[in-house]
Design a protein around this motif. Structure first.
Motif, PDB file in Angstrom:
ATOM      1  N   SER A 132      67.510 -10.204 -59.291  1.00 31.83           N
ATOM      2  CA  SER A 132      67.238 -10.864 -60.566  1.00 31.83           C
ATOM      3  C   SER A 132      67.707 -10.036 -61.747  1.00 31.83           C
ATOM      4  CB  SER A 132      65.740 -11.143 -60.703  1.00 31.83           C
ATOM      5  OG  SER A 132      65.007  -9.924 -60.683  1.00 31.83           O
ATOM      6  N   SER A 133      68.079  -8.777 -61.495  1.00 24.96           N
ATOM      7  CA  SER A 133      68.581  -7.925 -62.570  1.00 24.96           C
ATOM      8  C   SER A 133      69.320  -6.738 -61.974  1.00 24.96           C
ATOM      9  CB  SER A 133      67.437  -7.431 -63.465  1.00 24.96           C
ATOM     10  OG  SER A 133      66.648  -6.471 -62.787  1.00 24.96           O
ATOM     11  N   ILE A 134      70.158  -6.121 -62.797  1.00 26.42           N
ATOM     12  CA  ILE A 134      70.724  -4.802 -62.523  1.00 26.42           C
ATOM     13  C   ILE A 134      70.100  -3.877 -63.550  1.00 26.42           C
ATOM     14  CG2 ILE A 134      72.822  -3.424 -62.259  1.00 26.42           C
ATOM     15  CD1 ILE A 134      74.417  -6.015 -62.036  1.00 26.42           C
ATOM     16  N   VAL A 135      69.478  -2.798 -63.107  1.00 18.03           N
ATOM     17  CA  VAL A 135      68.747  -1.944 -64.037  1.00 18.03           C
ATOM     18  C   VAL A 135      68.839  -0.500 -63.588  1.00 18.03           C
ATOM     19  CG1 VAL A 135      66.571  -2.338 -62.781  1.00 18.03           C
ATOM     20  CG2 VAL A 135      66.501  -1.589 -65.167  1.00 18.03           C
ATOM     21  N   GLY A 136      68.842   0.406 -64.546  1.00 17.29           N
ATOM     22  CA  GLY A 136      68.885   1.830 -64.244  1.00 17.29           C
ATOM     23  C   GLY A 136      69.703   2.575 -65.275  1.00 17.29           C
ATOM     24  N   GLN A 137      70.269   3.710 -64.860  1.00 15.79           N
ATOM     25  CA  GLN A 137      71.097   4.512 -65.745  1.00 15.79           C
ATOM     26  C   GLN A 137      72.174   3.635 -66.374  1.00 15.79           C
ATOM     27  OE1 GLN A 137      72.108   6.608 -62.229  1.00 15.79           O
ATOM     28  NE2 GLN A 137      71.223   8.549 -62.920  1.00 15.79           N
ATOM     29  N   ALA A 138      72.320   3.735 -67.697  1.00 20.80           N
ATOM     30  CA  ALA A 138      73.212   2.826 -68.416  1.00 20.80           C
ATOM     31  C   ALA A 138      74.648   2.905 -67.910  1.00 20.80           C
ATOM     32  CB  ALA A 138      73.163   3.123 -69.915  1.00 20.80           C
ATOM     33  N   GLU A 139      75.133   4.103 -67.617  1.00 21.95           N
ATOM     34  CA  GLU A 139      76.519   4.240 -67.169  1.00 21.95           C
ATOM     35  C   GLU A 139      76.765   3.429 -65.903  1.00 21.95           C
ATOM     36  OE1 GLU A 139      79.775   7.756 -66.069  1.00 21.95           O
ATOM     37  OE2 GLU A 139      77.617   8.173 -65.901  1.00 21.95           O
ATOM     38  N   GLY A 140      75.847   3.528 -64.957  1.00 25.02           N
ATOM     39  CA  GLY A 140      76.018   2.808 -63.706  1.00 25.02           C
ATOM     40  C   GLY A 140      75.844   1.315 -63.864  1.00 25.02           C
ATOM     41  N   VAL A 141      74.820   0.900 -64.623  1.00 25.40           N
ATOM     42  CA  VAL A 141      74.545  -0.531 -64.791  1.00 25.40           C
ATOM     43  C   VAL A 141      75.694  -1.227 -65.508  1.00 25.40           C
ATOM     44  CG1 VAL A 141      73.060  -2.192 -65.982  1.00 25.40           C
ATOM     45  CG2 VAL A 141      72.048  -0.286 -64.717  1.00 25.40           C
ATOM     46  N   LEU A 142      76.093  -0.671 -66.652  1.00 25.92           N
ATOM     47  CA  LEU A 142      77.128  -1.336 -67.450  1.00 25.92           C
ATOM     48  C   LEU A 142      78.494  -1.233 -66.784  1.00 25.92           C
ATOM     49  CD1 LEU A 142      75.983  -0.168 -70.997  1.00 25.92           C
ATOM     50  CD2 LEU A 142      75.473  -2.332 -69.827  1.00 25.92           C
ATOM     51  N   GLY A 143      78.762  -0.101 -66.124  1.00 29.00           N
ATOM     52  CA  GLY A 143      80.032   0.041 -65.419  1.00 29.00           C
ATOM     53  C   GLY A 143      80.145  -0.898 -64.241  1.00 29.00           C
ATOM     54  N   LEU A 144      79.049  -1.078 -63.518  1.00 25.37           N
ATOM     55  CA  LEU A 144      79.070  -1.990 -62.378  1.00 25.37           C
ATOM     56  C   LEU A 144      79.202  -3.436 -62.854  1.00 25.37           C
ATOM     57  CD1 LEU A 144      78.853  -2.452 -59.355  1.00 25.37           C
ATOM     58  CD2 LEU A 144      76.355  -2.361 -59.569  1.00 25.37           C
ATOM     59  N   TRP A 145      78.441  -3.801 -63.890  1.00 25.61           N
ATOM     60  CA  TRP A 145      78.492  -5.183 -64.345  1.00 25.61           C
ATOM     61  C   TRP A 145      79.855  -5.536 -64.934  1.00 25.61           C
ATOM     62  CZ3 TRP A 145      77.200  -9.554 -63.103  1.00 25.61           C
ATOM     63  CH2 TRP A 145      77.266 -10.655 -63.964  1.00 25.61           C
ATOM     64  N   SER A 146      80.508  -4.587 -65.605  1.00 30.33           N
ATOM     65  CA  SER A 146      81.835  -4.882 -66.155  1.00 30.33           C
ATOM     66  C   SER A 146      82.828  -5.218 -65.052  1.00 30.33           C
ATOM     67  CB  SER A 146      82.344  -3.689 -66.971  1.00 30.33           C
ATOM     68  OG  SER A 146      82.677  -2.586 -66.135  1.00 30.33           O
ATOM     69  N   ARG A 147      82.587  -4.707 -63.846  1.00 34.62           N
ATOM     70  CA  ARG A 147      83.469  -4.977 -62.711  1.00 34.62           C
ATOM     71  C   ARG A 147      83.041  -6.218 -61.925  1.00 34.62           C
ATOM     72  NH1 ARG A 147      83.322   0.330 -63.955  1.00 34.62           N
ATOM     73  NH2 ARG A 147      85.192   1.612 -63.568  1.00 34.62           N
ATOM     74  N   LEU A 148      81.770  -6.589 -62.028  1.00 34.50           N
ATOM     75  CA  LEU A 148      81.271  -7.766 -61.302  1.00 34.50           C
ATOM     76  C   LEU A 148      81.322  -9.040 -62.140  1.00 34.50           C
ATOM     77  CD1 LEU A 148      78.129  -6.421 -59.414  1.00 34.50           C
ATOM     78  CD2 LEU A 148      80.145  -7.468 -58.374  1.00 34.50           C
ATOM     79  N   ARG A 149      81.355  -8.899 -63.459  1.00 37.75           N
ATOM     80  CA  ARG A 149      81.329 -10.085 -64.328  1.00 37.75           C
ATOM     81  C   ARG A 149      82.480 -11.029 -63.965  1.00 37.75           C
ATOM     82  NH1 ARG A 149      81.070  -7.808 -69.095  1.00 37.75           N
ATOM     83  NH2 ARG A 149      78.910  -8.267 -69.649  1.00 37.75           N
TER      84      ARG A 149
ATOM     85  N   TYR B  17      68.865   3.912 -70.356  1.00 41.21           N
ATOM     86  CA  TYR B  17      68.902   2.866 -69.353  1.00 41.21           C
ATOM     87  C   TYR B  17      69.658   1.659 -69.914  1.00 41.21           C
ATOM     88  CZ  TYR B  17      65.524   4.480 -65.773  1.00 41.21           C
ATOM     89  OH  TYR B  17      64.888   5.126 -64.728  1.00 41.21           O
ATOM     90  N   ALA B  18      69.967   0.727 -69.043  1.00 42.34           N
ATOM     91  CA  ALA B  18      70.483  -0.578 -69.429  1.00 42.34           C
ATOM     92  C   ALA B  18      69.979  -1.582 -68.408  1.00 42.34           C
ATOM     93  CB  ALA B  18      71.996  -0.586 -69.505  1.00 42.34           C
ATOM     94  N   THR B  19      69.903  -2.847 -68.812  1.00 43.05           N
ATOM     95  CA  THR B  19      69.446  -3.915 -67.932  1.00 43.05           C
ATOM     96  C   THR B  19      70.320  -5.144 -68.109  1.00 43.05           C
ATOM     97  OG1 THR B  19      67.152  -3.151 -68.113  1.00 43.05           O
ATOM     98  CG2 THR B  19      67.494  -5.366 -67.233  1.00 43.05           C
TER      99      THR B  19
END
Length: 301
Positions: free
Chosen positions: A109-126, A296-298
Motif C-alpha cells: 500500500s506504500s513505499i516508505v523509508g529512507q528518502a534516497e531509496g524510496v524516491l529512487g526506486l519509485w522513479s524507476r517503477l513509475r 524519510y519519504a513515502t
C-alpha cells in the motif's frame, strides 16, 4: 561492509527474492542505519524467529560479488534499505529492485523509508505500477536518545485491552486525517487487529479524559503508538491530538511521556518521521528534544 553470503544469489551480482537463511545478512545491512531501517529490521527480527512467511512478508536482496548491499522488506509496505554509499552501486541496486518489482507486481500500500531509496526506486517503477495517490518526498527523520526537555504528561500511559473501544475510534480518526481515507474494515479486520495487538503489546499510549455529565463518555485526547522496535531504536507513529484540544501543548508533554516510557522499556533511542510541511509538529518534537538525523519519504497508493 563485510561480505555476507546470500543463498538466492550464490555469489552472482543482481537482485533476487531471499530466503529464511538470508535474514541474518539482511539484518546486517539494516544495522548500517538503525534509524533509517527500523521499519524493515523490526519485521526481519520477527522473521529471524518465525520465518519470513509467518512474519508476513517477502525479502528482496541485491548483492555484488557476494556482498549484500541492499534489501527490501515487502509486506503491507515496501521498505528499501541501502547499505552502500557508492552512488553507482546504489543506482544499480535500485534498478535491479525496480526490475524485480515490475516482474512481481505491486502488492504493497506504500513505499516508505529512507528518502534516497524510496524516491529512487519509485522513479524507476513509475509507469510500471499503478499511479501513486500521493508522494511525500520530504519527511524529516528525528531521534531523541536522552531525557525529554519538557515535563511528561502524567496522564499519558499505556492503554489496556478493556479500552480498545475507546482507542480504536481515535486511531481511525488519526489515520483518516493523515492518509485521506478510513482504514476501518469491520470487527476483526486487519487495521482493527493491529490496534488490538499494539494495545496487548503495551505499545499503545493514550491520555483518556473522563467524560462530564451523563452524555459525555471518557475520550482519547492524545494517542501514539510504537509499532516498530529493532536495533536499539523504537519508532513512534500515529501521534494524534483531539482537534478540540489542540493548542494546549498536549502533543509536547504527551510525547515526552511516550519517550520516557519507550526509553525505559523498549529501546534507548526513540525515533519518528514527520511530514516536512507540518512545521507545527516539527517544532513540537524539537521542543521535546528530538533532532533531525535524516530524511524519510513515502509513496502512497
Amino acid at each position: 561492509m563485510t561480505a555476507a553470503h546470500v543463498t538466492a544469489l550464490g555469489g552472482r551480482t543482481g537482485a533476487a527474492v531471499l530466503a529464511d537463511e538470508d535474514v541474518p545478512a539482511a539484518l546486517a545491512v539494516c544495522a548500517a542505519d538503525p534509524v533509517g531501517s527500523v521499519l524493515a529490521s523490526s519485521r526481519l527480527e520477527q522473521a529471524a524467529l518465525t520465518g519470513l512467511r509467518r512474519a508476513g512478508g517477502e525479502l528482496w536482496g541485491y548483492a555484488e560479488d557476494d556482498a549484500l548491499l541492499a534489501v527490501c522488506w515487502v509486506g503491507a509496505n515496501l521498505v528499501p534499505v541501502l547499505a552502500t554509499h557508492d552512488d553507482a552501486a546504489t543506482a544499480r541496486a535500485l534498478a535491479a529492485f525496480a526490475d524485480l518489482g515490475r516482474t512481481r507486481g505491486r502488492r504493497c500500500s506504500s513505499i516508505v523509508g529512507q528518502a534516497e531509496g524510496v524516491l529512487g526506486l519509485w522513479s524507476r517503477l513509475r509507469g510500471s505500477w499503478p499511479a501513486e495517490r500521493e508522494v511525500r518526498a520530504s519527511q524529516p527523520s528525528m531521534v531523541i536518545d536522552h531525557e525529554p526537555a519538557v515535563a511528561p504528561d502524567p496522564a499519558v500511559r499505556r492503554s489496556v485491552p478493556t479500552e480498545y473501544d475507546a482507542v480504536l475510534p481515535a486511531c481511525i480518526r488519526m489515520f483518516t486525517e493523515e492518509v485521506g481515507y478510513s482504514p476501518a474494515s469491520g470487527p476483526g479486520g486487519p487495521y482493527e487487529q493491529r490496534v488490538r495487538l499494539l494495545i496487548e503489546q503495551g505499545r499503545s499510549f493514550v491520555r483518556i479524559d473522563p467524560g462530564g455529565g451523563p452524555w459525555r463518555r471518557p475520550r482519547v485526547v492524545f494517542k501514539a503508538e510504537v509499532p516498530a522496535v529493532a536495533g536499539g531504536v523504537a519508532q513512534v507513529q500515529g501521534v494524534w491530538v483531539d482537534p478540540e484540544r489542540r493548542g494546549e501543548r498536549l502533543s509536547e508533554r504527551g510525547m515526552a511521556a511516550v519517550v520516557e516510557a519507550a526509553r525505559a522499556d523498549l529501546a534507548p533511542t526513540v525515533s519518528l518521521y514527520v511530514n516536512g510541511y507540518n512545521t507545527r509538529a516539527v517544532r513540537a518534537y524539537q521542543a521535546v528534544g528530538f533532532r533531525q538525523v535524516g530524511e524519510y519519504a513515502t509513496v502512497l497508493f
